[in-house]
Scaffold this motif. Structure first.
Motif, PDB file in Angstrom:
ATOM      1  N   GLY A 245      63.881  39.355  11.990  1.00 53.84           N
ATOM      2  CA  GLY A 245      64.350  38.811  13.261  1.00 53.84           C
ATOM      3  C   GLY A 245      63.972  37.358  13.445  1.00 53.84           C
ATOM      4  N   VAL A 246      64.667  36.698  14.356  1.00 53.33           N
ATOM      5  CA  VAL A 246      64.346  35.326  14.769  1.00 53.33           C
ATOM      6  C   VAL A 246      64.238  35.325  16.290  1.00 53.33           C
ATOM      7  CG1 VAL A 246      65.406  34.204  12.788  1.00 53.33           C
ATOM      8  CG2 VAL A 246      66.797  34.700  14.797  1.00 53.33           C
ATOM      9  N   TYR A 247      63.419  34.416  16.825  1.00 54.69           N
ATOM     10  CA  TYR A 247      63.228  34.425  18.273  1.00 54.69           C
ATOM     11  C   TYR A 247      62.945  33.022  18.808  1.00 54.69           C
ATOM     12  CZ  TYR A 247      58.207  34.216  17.187  1.00 54.69           C
ATOM     13  OH  TYR A 247      56.968  33.848  16.714  1.00 54.69           O
ATOM     14  N   LEU A 248      63.176  32.876  20.100  1.00 53.62           N
ATOM     15  CA  LEU A 248      62.799  31.697  20.876  1.00 53.62           C
ATOM     16  C   LEU A 248      61.900  32.153  22.013  1.00 53.62           C
ATOM     17  CD1 LEU A 248      66.230  29.854  21.229  1.00 53.62           C
ATOM     18  CD2 LEU A 248      64.326  29.158  19.759  1.00 53.62           C
ATOM     19  N   ARG A 249      60.934  31.304  22.376  1.00 58.46           N
ATOM     20  CA  ARG A 249      60.050  31.609  23.507  1.00 58.46           C
ATOM     21  C   ARG A 249      59.862  30.379  24.384  1.00 58.46           C
ATOM     22  NH1 ARG A 249      54.722  35.261  22.031  1.00 58.46           N
ATOM     23  NH2 ARG A 249      55.829  37.200  21.502  1.00 58.46           N
ATOM     24  N   GLN A 250      59.794  30.638  25.689  1.00 61.32           N
ATOM     25  CA  GLN A 250      59.469  29.590  26.655  1.00 61.32           C
ATOM     26  C   GLN A 250      58.260  30.075  27.465  1.00 61.32           C
ATOM     27  OE1 GLN A 250      62.839  31.089  26.988  1.00 61.32           O
ATOM     28  NE2 GLN A 250      63.254  29.913  25.137  1.00 61.32           N
ATOM     29  N   TYR A 251      57.174  29.303  27.411  1.00 66.11           N
ATOM     30  CA  TYR A 251      55.927  29.675  28.072  1.00 66.11           C
ATOM     31  C   TYR A 251      55.787  28.956  29.409  1.00 66.11           C
ATOM     32  CZ  TYR A 251      54.151  31.768  23.724  1.00 66.11           C
ATOM     33  OH  TYR A 251      53.969  32.544  22.620  1.00 66.11           O
ATOM     34  N   LYS A 252      55.193  29.636  30.374  1.00 64.63           N
ATOM     35  CA  LYS A 252      54.857  29.044  31.664  1.00 64.63           C
ATOM     36  C   LYS A 252      53.367  29.238  31.907  1.00 64.63           C
ATOM     37  CE  LYS A 252      55.451  27.301  35.801  1.00 64.63           C
ATOM     38  NZ  LYS A 252      55.774  25.866  35.993  1.00 64.63           N
ATOM     39  N   PRO A 253      52.545  28.183  31.771  1.00 62.90           N
ATOM     40  CA  PRO A 253      51.105  28.325  32.016  1.00 62.90           C
ATOM     41  C   PRO A 253      50.840  28.776  33.448  1.00 62.90           C
ATOM     42  CG  PRO A 253      51.584  26.261  30.886  1.00 62.90           C
ATOM     43  CD  PRO A 253      52.901  26.817  31.324  1.00 62.90           C
ATOM     44  N   MET A 254      49.900  29.727  33.581  1.00 65.48           N
ATOM     45  CA  MET A 254      49.557  30.268  34.898  1.00 65.48           C
ATOM     46  C   MET A 254      48.139  29.911  35.314  1.00 65.48           C
ATOM     47  SD  MET A 254      51.265  34.033  34.318  1.00 65.48           S
ATOM     48  CE  MET A 254      50.846  34.612  35.966  1.00 65.48           C
ATOM     49  N   GLY A 255      47.420  29.156  34.466  1.00 61.01           N
ATOM     50  CA  GLY A 255      46.046  28.786  34.760  1.00 61.01           C
ATOM     51  C   GLY A 255      45.041  29.713  34.119  1.00 61.01           C
TER      52      GLY A 255
END
Length: 214
Positions: free
Chosen positions: A95-105
């Motif tokens: 598989g291949v994937y993309l990720r977008q992270y949102k820091p929460m502290g």
């Protein structure tokens, strides 16, 4: 003295803030594991035991701050045991994937993952007759998750598998326990959501990653 303490506090906060990012150019090596063991019995019916696991090693590269692309391999095994109903299947995939992270502290992140996975399953299924099963499955899914920085070089994560998905599969089943083998072919396409099964063990994967170049 107060100025020194204030500057030290600001520096410490800045260091924490900087470390709580997915830094561009960093690499993440690790993977996910999913284990599911269940046993069900309805009334006087025979007990049904189901055991399965999926291991998915992966590597990811941050192409921008808090954004990643990656590749994963998949291997899974599932076995169902019941009187007159037995499955024994092995799955191999890429598989291949993309990720977008949102820091929460405090080292926590929320992320969204879009993945395209292709899996090939081979094994046997016994239901009155014995069948050889071969199946190809291609899934495009969106999976949310959470990650936590244990340290600057090590991260834990939890993933809710394919919360929304589009799936194509084709299978070939050959009946072996008859005088003349019978071949059955099927093709299916579906779009759906796993929202109704989010509380089930099999819908959640737990993983860990080592971080390089951060």
């Amino acid at each position: 003295m107060k100025k020194i303490l204030l500057l030290s506090a600001i520096a410490a906060c800045t260091a924490i803030s900087v470390s709580a990012q997915i830094s561009k150019g960093s690499a993440y090596v690790g993977g996910l594991i999913n284990i599911n063991n269940t046993s069900n019995q309805y009334g006087t019916d025979p007990e049904v035991k189901q055991n399965s696991f999926l291991i998915s090693p992966s590597i990811g590269f941050a192409y921008a701050e808090n954004s990643m692309w990656g590749i994963n391999l998949n291997y899974g095994h599932s076995k169902t045991e019941n009187t007159g109903l037995n499955y024994d299947l092995n799955t191999y995939g890429l598989g291949v994937y993309l990720r977008q992270y949102k820091p929460m502290g405090k080292g926590f992140y929320f992320f969204a993952q879009e993945a395209l996975n292709g899996n090939y399953t081979k094994g046997t299924r016994e239901l009155t007759n014995l069948y050889d099963v071969k199946e190809l499955d291609i899934t495009l899914g969106i999976s949310p998750g959470f990650a936590y920085d244990v340290s600057k070089k090590f991260q834990l994560e939890i993933l809710l598998n394919n919360l929304f998905f589009a799936d194509y599969s084709q299978s070939r089943t050959t009946t072996q326990s008859t005088a003349t083998p019978i071949v059955t072919k099927t093709k299916e396409f579906g779009i759906g959501s796993n929202l109704s099964s989010i509380a089930q063990v099999g819908s959640v994967s737990i993983g860990a990653r080592f971080v390089f170049g951060r």
